[in-house]
Design an enzyme around this catalytic site. Sequence first.
Site, PDB file in Angstrom:
ATOM      1  N   GLY A   1       0.800  -1.217   0.000  1.00  0.00           N
ATOM      2  CA  GLY A   1       0.000   0.000   0.000  1.00  0.00           C
ATOM      3  C   GLY A   1       0.828   1.260   0.000  1.00  0.00           C
ATOM      4  O   GLY A   1       0.329   2.340   0.361  1.00  0.00           O
ATOM      5  N   GLY A   2       2.099   1.150  -0.417  1.00  0.00           N
ATOM      6  CA  GLY A   2       2.936   2.337  -0.520  1.00  0.00           C
ATOM      7  C   GLY A   2       3.201   3.037   0.801  1.00  0.00           C
ATOM      8  O   GLY A   2       3.502   4.224   0.814  1.00  0.00           O
TER       9      GLY A   2
ATOM     10  N   SER B   1       4.891  -5.599  -2.110  1.00  0.00           N
ATOM     11  CA  SER B   1       5.063  -4.190  -2.442  1.00  0.00           C
ATOM     12  C   SER B   1       5.781  -3.459  -1.298  1.00  0.00           C
ATOM     13  O   SER B   1       6.912  -3.815  -0.964  1.00  0.00           O
ATOM     14  CB  SER B   1       3.705  -3.559  -2.767  1.00  0.00           C
ATOM     15  OG  SER B   1       3.861  -2.277  -3.337  1.00  0.00           O
ATOM     16  N   ALA B   2       5.138  -2.465  -0.681  1.00  0.00           N
ATOM     17  CA  ALA B   2       5.770  -1.781   0.449  1.00  0.00           C
ATOM     18  C   ALA B   2       6.078  -2.770   1.563  1.00  0.00           C
ATOM     19  O   ALA B   2       7.049  -2.611   2.308  1.00  0.00           O
ATOM     20  CB  ALA B   2       4.862  -0.672   0.962  1.00  0.00           C
TER      21      ALA B   2
ATOM     22  N   ASP C   1       5.569  -4.502 -14.261  1.00  0.00           N
ATOM     23  CA  ASP C   1       5.651  -3.681 -13.057  1.00  0.00           C
ATOM     24  C   ASP C   1       6.715  -2.608 -13.267  1.00  0.00           C
ATOM     25  O   ASP C   1       7.864  -2.932 -13.586  1.00  0.00           O
ATOM     26  CB  ASP C   1       6.022  -4.572 -11.864  1.00  0.00           C
ATOM     27  CG  ASP C   1       6.052  -3.831 -10.538  1.00  0.00           C
ATOM     28  OD1 ASP C   1       5.925  -2.589 -10.529  1.00  0.00           O
ATOM     29  OD2 ASP C   1       6.213  -4.501  -9.500  1.00  0.00           O
TER      30      ASP C   1
ATOM     31  N   HIS D   1       1.804  -4.951 -11.210  1.00  0.00           N
ATOM     32  CA  HIS D   1       2.256  -4.910  -9.823  1.00  0.00           C
ATOM     33  C   HIS D   1       1.204  -5.508  -8.890  1.00  0.00           C
ATOM     34  O   HIS D   1       0.041  -5.112  -8.894  1.00  0.00           O
ATOM     35  CB  HIS D   1       2.525  -3.454  -9.429  1.00  0.00           C
ATOM     36  CG  HIS D   1       3.095  -3.301  -8.054  1.00  0.00           C
ATOM     37  ND1 HIS D   1       4.391  -3.633  -7.741  1.00  0.00           N
ATOM     38  CD2 HIS D   1       2.538  -2.847  -6.884  1.00  0.00           C
ATOM     39  CE1 HIS D   1       4.610  -3.394  -6.471  1.00  0.00           C
ATOM     40  NE2 HIS D   1       3.511  -2.923  -5.923  1.00  0.00           N
TER      41      HIS D   1
END
Length: 407
Positions: A170-171, A247-248, A353, A383
């Site tokens: 979620g960045g 991701s994050a 991605d 991604h």
Amino acid sequence: MKSQISLLLLILVVGGKFGKLVTMVVNERLMKRRIFADLYDFHTFPTTTTTNTEDEQSFRVKMSAFLEKHAHLMHSHSATMLPAFLDPVVGASSLGDGKSKAVLGFDFSATDLISLPATSTSVITKDVTLNPNHNTWFRIFLARQALDNTSTNNSVGKTKLPLIVYYHGGGFILLSADSTMNHDFCFNMALQLSAEVVSVEYRLAPEHRLPAAYDDAVEALHWIKCTQEKLLRDFADYSKCFLMGTSAGGNIAYHVGLRASTAVCDFEPLKIKGLILHHPFFGGSKRTESKLRLLNTPVLPLCSTDLMWKLALPIGVDRDHGYCNPTVGDGFEQFDQIRELGWWVVVTGCDGDPLVDRQMELVEMLKKKGVKVEAQFNEGDYHGVELMDVTKANALFVFLMYFLEKC
């Protein structure tokens, strides 16, 4: 409240599909379980695990009208998709026990139907408070079969499973451990890998900038090593622990791994065997080829990643800070410790991605340092695809099963 207003103001300038995504998740953080019901104005449709045919037919009519009206937001292959509804108990979406569902993608489109487990009890979950002062917690996922085996064998020791500590994506600014796609991903992972999964809820930026998420992630490991929680003590193999993130969350797993590698004794009896970096979120000031090639990808456009880093990094630093760019700072030196410990590092990604060049760069750095690396980069995709497509997720789990068995 001021931080929430500031975040909403940023939404106004972002625009496009990413703006819709941020709006959706801010609503999730402010309104939690009502987000999809409010979005579609389907307040009367039942969200329990049993539905009657008349209710479901009515819902499908409403949904077809919605999809036709908003077809420009959907992928061309998603014309018959249904939206997810959040179960108020476990945070999972459902259209009845054992039925199918759809979720909204990163680009605010409906995605392919994926099947829920045959029964709602195939995996049991439990939420446990980590730090009430930080409002952090985690969700434990344990396949029901582990409990059944214990009853049959009358021996807990025979049923202990590998432990995967998972950090969601979620960045650093979006989503939660109880967001539908994260819950479902961990649910299915526990089932498919025959592993116990602990999904950590960490603090989000911009209210809590990095390294807050790293600190929370490390605190979770310390909690796990000391806890008397029976679902962990009785069923998790503490000698076979893996740090995993998407991701994050992959970025978090990486940095937590670096920290833990220099203080392994502090985490005993927990023994980390490896890191699983699933589409890890890294960056840098220089634009890579994949960033420029996928400048406006609807899933993770350049404007979105720049904004995420701006909100997540410590104030006053740029994207060449060590939290963002693994090629700078002292991380490279710490690879020696990871090599000495014999840890494996798995990196998975895809060439659809925009972050893929950074991920492949990390793989090459690890190999040069003699770290044991397993890398898998698929053609196409996007991604975080495995959180949206169950077929892709199952393929990932097959790959990870091979990895877990050899560690």
